[in-house]
Write a protein that holds these residues in place. Structure first.
Motif, short mmCIF file in Angstrom:
data_model
loop_
_atom_site.label_atom_id
_atom_site.label_comp_id
_atom_site.label_asym_id
_atom_site.label_seq_id
_atom_site.Cartn_x
_atom_site.Cartn_y
_atom_site.Cartn_z
N GLU A 84 1.22 -1.39 -0.19
CA GLU A 84 -0.19 0.09 -0.40
C GLU A 84 0.51 1.07 0.07
O GLU A 84 -0.30 2.57 -0.60
N ARG A 85 1.89 0.98 0.51
CA ARG A 85 2.87 2.26 0.31
C ARG A 85 3.79 2.62 -0.78
O ARG A 85 4.34 3.15 -0.86
N TRP A 86 3.83 1.94 -1.73
CA TRP A 86 4.05 1.77 -2.89
C TRP A 86 4.03 3.11 -3.44
O TRP A 86 2.89 2.84 -3.93
N THR A 87 4.51 4.19 -4.03
CA THR A 87 4.66 4.74 -5.40
C THR A 87 4.91 3.96 -6.77
O THR A 87 6.30 3.89 -6.93
N HIS A 88 5.12 4.31 -7.75
CA HIS A 88 5.53 4.44 -8.84
C HIS A 88 5.81 5.98 -9.50
O HIS A 88 5.26 6.78 -9.81
N GLU A 89 7.57 5.80 -9.80
CA GLU A 89 7.48 7.80 -9.86
C GLU A 89 8.37 6.49 -11.76
O GLU A 89 9.11 7.75 -12.07
N GLY A 90 7.41 5.97 -12.53
CA GLY A 90 7.95 6.15 -13.91
C GLY A 90 7.43 7.61 -14.35
O GLY A 90 6.60 8.11 -13.62
N PRO A 91 7.44 7.18 -15.97
CA PRO A 91 7.35 8.40 -16.56
C PRO A 91 5.85 8.01 -17.47
O PRO A 91 5.22 6.98 -17.20
N GLU A 92 5.39 9.65 -17.62
CA GLU A 92 3.81 9.62 -18.26
C GLU A 92 4.27 10.15 -19.68
O GLU A 92 5.26 11.09 -19.61
N LEU A 93 3.49 9.72 -20.43
CA LEU A 93 3.52 10.39 -22.25
C LEU A 93 2.91 11.38 -22.15
O LEU A 93 1.98 12.29 -21.56
N ALA A 94 3.87 12.09 -22.26
CA ALA A 94 2.78 13.73 -22.00
C ALA A 94 2.60 14.37 -23.12
O ALA A 94 2.05 14.80 -23.24
N VAL A 95 3.13 13.95 -24.32
CA VAL A 95 2.97 14.45 -25.89
C VAL A 95 3.75 13.30 -27.28
O VAL A 95 4.32 12.40 -27.09
N SER A 96 2.28 12.85 -28.23
CA SER A 96 3.11 11.51 -28.40
C SER A 96 3.39 12.14 -30.15
O SER A 96 2.13 13.07 -30.81
N ASP A 97 3.92 11.43 -30.83
CA ASP A 97 4.27 11.58 -32.25
C ASP A 97 3.93 13.37 -32.48
O ASP A 97 3.28 13.62 -33.72
N ALA A 98 5.20 14.31 -31.77
CA ALA A 98 5.23 15.73 -31.66
C ALA A 98 6.58 16.07 -32.87
O ALA A 98 7.32 14.97 -32.61
N SER A 99 6.75 17.03 -33.16
CA SER A 99 7.69 17.02 -34.18
C SER A 99 8.76 17.54 -32.93
O SER A 99 8.45 18.07 -32.71
N GLU A 100 9.18 18.32 -34.25
CA GLU A 100 10.39 18.29 -33.36
C GLU A 100 10.64 19.87 -33.00
O GLU A 100 10.85 20.28 -31.61
N ARG A 101 9.77 20.55 -33.64
CA ARG A 101 9.59 22.29 -32.76
C ARG A 101 8.27 22.53 -32.28
O ARG A 101 9.32 22.49 -30.71
N VAL A 102 7.64 20.41 -31.64
CA VAL A 102 7.28 20.80 -30.08
C VAL A 102 7.90 20.20 -28.95
O VAL A 102 8.00 20.76 -27.83
N VAL A 103 8.85 18.77 -30.17
CA VAL A 103 9.91 18.56 -28.90
C VAL A 103 10.78 19.40 -27.90
O VAL A 103 11.08 19.71 -26.73
N ARG A 104 10.89 20.92 -28.44
CA ARG A 104 11.69 21.21 -28.33
C ARG A 104 11.37 22.68 -26.78
O ARG A 104 11.86 23.48 -26.28
#
Length: 123
Positions: A84-104
Motif C-alpha cells: 500500500e505504501r509503494w508509489t510508482h515513480e516512472g515516466p508519463e507520456l506527455a506528448v505523442s508523435d510530436a514534431s521537433e519544434r514541439v519537442v523543443r
C-alpha cells in the motif's frame, strides 16, 4: 518526412524524447519493473515478519500451530502494508508523435541526433 518524437515526463520534472511510437513501450516497461519491485519487496517484508514472529512466538508460546498462524497472519499484514505504501515513480507520456519544434518546448537543449531507440540492446 521530418522525424517525429514522443516526449516522456518524469516525476522530477525532466522530459526525455524517444522515437515516435516508443513512448508507450517505455512507460509500460517502467510500470512492469515497478510492479516487480513492489511484489518482491512485499513478499520479502511479509516473509521476514512471519519468520521473526514464528521464532519469537516459539519461545513465548507452547503451541507451534498458534505461533505459526499468528506469524502467517501478521506476515500477510506486513506484506499488504508494504504494498500500500509503494508509489510508482516512472515516466508519463506527455506528448505523442510530436514534431521537433514541439519537442523543443519540452526538452531543454534538444538535439535530434541524441535520440536513440530505448529498446536497442546496444550490440
Amino acid at each position: 518526412m521530418p522525424a517525429r518524437y514522443d516526449v516522456l515526463r518524469y516525476s522530477d520534472g525532466t522530459h526525455r524524447a524517444v522515437p515516435a511510437g516508443d513512448g508507450q513501450g517505455v512507460v509500460g516497461a517502467h510500470r512492469r519493473e515497478s510492479r516487480r519491485q513492489q511484489l518482491t519487496g512485499s513478499l520479502t517484508a511479509g516473509f521476514l515478519a512471519m519468520v521473526v514472529l514464528v521464532l519469537v512466538g516459539g519461545v513465548v508460546y507452547d503451541s507451534f500451530v498458534t505461533t505459526l498462524g499468528v506469524g502467517i497472519g501478521l506476515g500477510a499484514v506486513a506484506a499488504i502494508l508494504r504494498a500500500e505504501r509503494w508509489t510508482h515513480e516512472g515516466p508519463e507520456l506527455a506528448v505523442s508523435d510530436a514534431s521537433e519544434r514541439v519537442v523543443r518546448d519540452y526538452v531543454d537543449e534538444f538535439d535530434p541526433d541524441e535520440v536513440t531507440d530505448p529498446f536497442d540492446a546496444g550490440d
